[in-house]
Scaffold this active site. Structure first.
Site, PDB file in Angstrom:
ATOM      1  N   ALA A  32      13.548   6.504   5.563  1.00 32.76           N
ATOM      2  CA  ALA A  32      14.639   6.554   6.542  1.00 32.76           C
ATOM      3  C   ALA A  32      15.307   5.193   6.637  1.00 32.76           C
ATOM      4  O   ALA A  32      14.716   4.168   6.284  1.00 32.76           O
ATOM      5  CB  ALA A  32      14.106   6.977   7.906  1.00 32.76           C
ATOM      6  N   ASP A  33      16.522   5.200   7.127  1.00 35.62           N
ATOM      7  CA  ASP A  33      17.244   3.965   7.413  1.00 35.62           C
ATOM      8  C   ASP A  33      18.044   4.174   8.690  1.00 35.62           C
ATOM      9  O   ASP A  33      18.801   5.138   8.798  1.00 35.62           O
ATOM     10  CB  ASP A  33      18.185   3.585   6.267  1.00 35.62           C
ATOM     11  CG  ASP A  33      18.819   2.235   6.523  1.00 35.62           C
ATOM     12  OD1 ASP A  33      18.086   1.222   6.442  1.00 35.62           O
ATOM     13  OD2 ASP A  33      20.016   2.180   6.844  1.00 35.62           O
ATOM     14  N   THR A  34      17.846   3.283   9.646  1.00 29.33           N
ATOM     15  CA  THR A  34      18.496   3.400  10.954  1.00 29.33           C
ATOM     16  C   THR A  34      19.477   2.255  11.152  1.00 29.33           C
ATOM     17  O   THR A  34      19.170   1.105  10.832  1.00 29.33           O
ATOM     18  CB  THR A  34      17.442   3.386  12.083  1.00 29.33           C
ATOM     19  OG1 THR A  34      16.536   4.467  11.875  1.00 29.33           O
ATOM     20  CG2 THR A  34      18.084   3.522  13.458  1.00 29.33           C
TER      21      THR A  34
END
Length: 186
Positions: A65-67
């Protein structure tokens, strides 16, 4: 079946580890993308992370994931120092911003991916409270200089969407893994 979390984020580890037995293998990729759109950019980075780890663990299910925090069209990354954190939090004070997480699951050669978006409204943050928060150091290594699950929860007036997305991993990822046959632990 084994789940590998391609992240060094303790928050992602905590969320995913609450439901499943996992192994952690941080992706060693540049967290940059030439993609302009924030939603597509977060997805592109998550995909790169997942693909880089999947080659090392054939047969495992990979989660990445990348936030990012978006305010007035600009991405607020992780502050490099207290002054940057202070500027970010002053900008967010009294305003609405978006938290966007791109996620990618690789399972049996299949890629399942998506983007979750949550709106967050901050209360007005007074100078004394801001300085106290900066002194805690909690802002370090956090996009937008805050972690909603910690002391910064007092800044939040409301959220619209998935709380866990703001923490760093949309709960939708857990749901997708159950659809793939993973059973939550007891």
């Amino acid at each position: 079946m084994m789940i590998i979390l391609a992240s060094s984020s303790p928050r992602r580890r905590e969320i995913l580890g609450r439901f499943f037995e996992i192994k952690v293998y941080p992706a060693n990729v540049e967290e940059r993308s030439t993609v302009k759109d924030s939603r597509e950019k977060s997805l592109d980075i998550a995909r790169k992370k997942a693909l880089s780890v999947s080659s090392k663990f054939p047969g495992a299910t990979i989660v990445a994931a990348d936030t990012m925090v978006i305010f007035r069209g600009k991405t607020l990354g992780k502050p490099r120092n207290a002054e940057e954190a202070r500027k970010m939090l002053r900008a967010l004070s009294g305003n609405v911003h978006k938290v966007i997480t791109g996620y990618c699951i690789i399972h049996n050669g299949r890629i399942i991916e998506g983007v979750e978006e949550t709106e967050v409204k901050f209360r007005e943050i007074g100078d004394e409270l801001l300085e106290w928060y900066i002194s805690t150091g909690e802002w370090k290594d956090k996009a937008g200089a805050y972690g909603i699950q910690g002391y910064a929860s007092i800044f939040v007036e409301w959220i619209k969407g998935d709380y866990y997305n703001v923490v760093g991993l949309p709960i939708k990822v857990v749901v997708e893994l159950t659809k793939l046959g993973f059973k939550p632990k007891r």
